[in-house]
Design an enzyme around this catalytic site. Structure first.
Site, PDB file in Angstrom:
ATOM      1  N   HIS A   1       0.841  -1.201   0.000  1.00  0.00           N
ATOM      2  CA  HIS A   1       0.000   0.000   0.000  1.00  0.00           C
ATOM      3  C   HIS A   1       0.868   1.240   0.000  1.00  0.00           C
ATOM      4  CE1 HIS A   1       0.727  -1.331   4.141  1.00  0.00           C
ATOM      5  NE2 HIS A   1       0.778  -0.048   4.464  1.00  0.00           N
ATOM      6  N   MET A   2       0.340   2.275  -0.619  1.00  0.00           N
ATOM      7  CA  MET A   2       0.988   3.581  -0.641  1.00  0.00           C
ATOM      8  C   MET A   2       0.194   4.520   0.257  1.00  0.00           C
ATOM      9  SD  MET A   2       1.459   6.027  -3.971  1.00  0.00           S
ATOM     10  CE  MET A   2       2.855   5.170  -4.689  1.00  0.00           C
TER      11      MET A   2
END
Ligand code: 5GP
Ligand code: ZN
Length: 114
Positions: A100-101
């Protein structure tokens, strides 16, 4: 990935405030925001971490950045700027093992990196 919380959010089996959803990428608000805007942008398919990225994931990884740019504009943080972080593994501070960013903005980021 039955036990992955982000897979469940992508599949609609766990609640989240969804900001964006398409065939490849989902974005939702972090449950414990550390900035006025704190969004998590994830590939819909389970990739455990950056360590598991394959060359054929390159378009998907690029898409995470495009969605980050679009969402930063929608959130009104583009002009002042924002921080994108991808934590990887124990030393990187990764807690959820679905790549995830983090998109964080709306205030000047205080905490130092490192
Ligand atoms: P990491 O340290 O793995 O990069 O960050 C994981 C992030 O996911 C944390 O900021 C945490 O607050 C967020 N998070 C963990 N569980 C959930 C959840 O069930 N829902 C949402 N929306 N965010 C979560
Ligand atoms: Zn997952």
């Amino acid at each position: 990935m039955d036990e992955c919380i982000f897979c469940k959010i992508v599949d609609g089996q766990a609640p989240a405030i969804i900001i964006h959803k398409d065939e490849e990428v989902t974005a939702f608000r972090d449950i414990h925001p550390v900035a006025p805007t704190h969004i998590l942008i994830v590939p819909n398919k389970h990739i455990t971490s950056v360590n598991e990225i394959n060359p054929n994931d390159e378009p998907l990884m690029g898409r995470l950045f495009t969605i980050a740019r679009v969402l930063a504009e929608k959130e009104g943080v583009s002009q002042n700027g924002y921080r994108l972080i991808v934590n990887t593994g124990p030393h990187g501070g990764q807690v959820v093992y679905h790549l995830h960013m983090h998109l964080m903005g709306g205030q000047r980021m205080r905490h130092p990196i490192g």
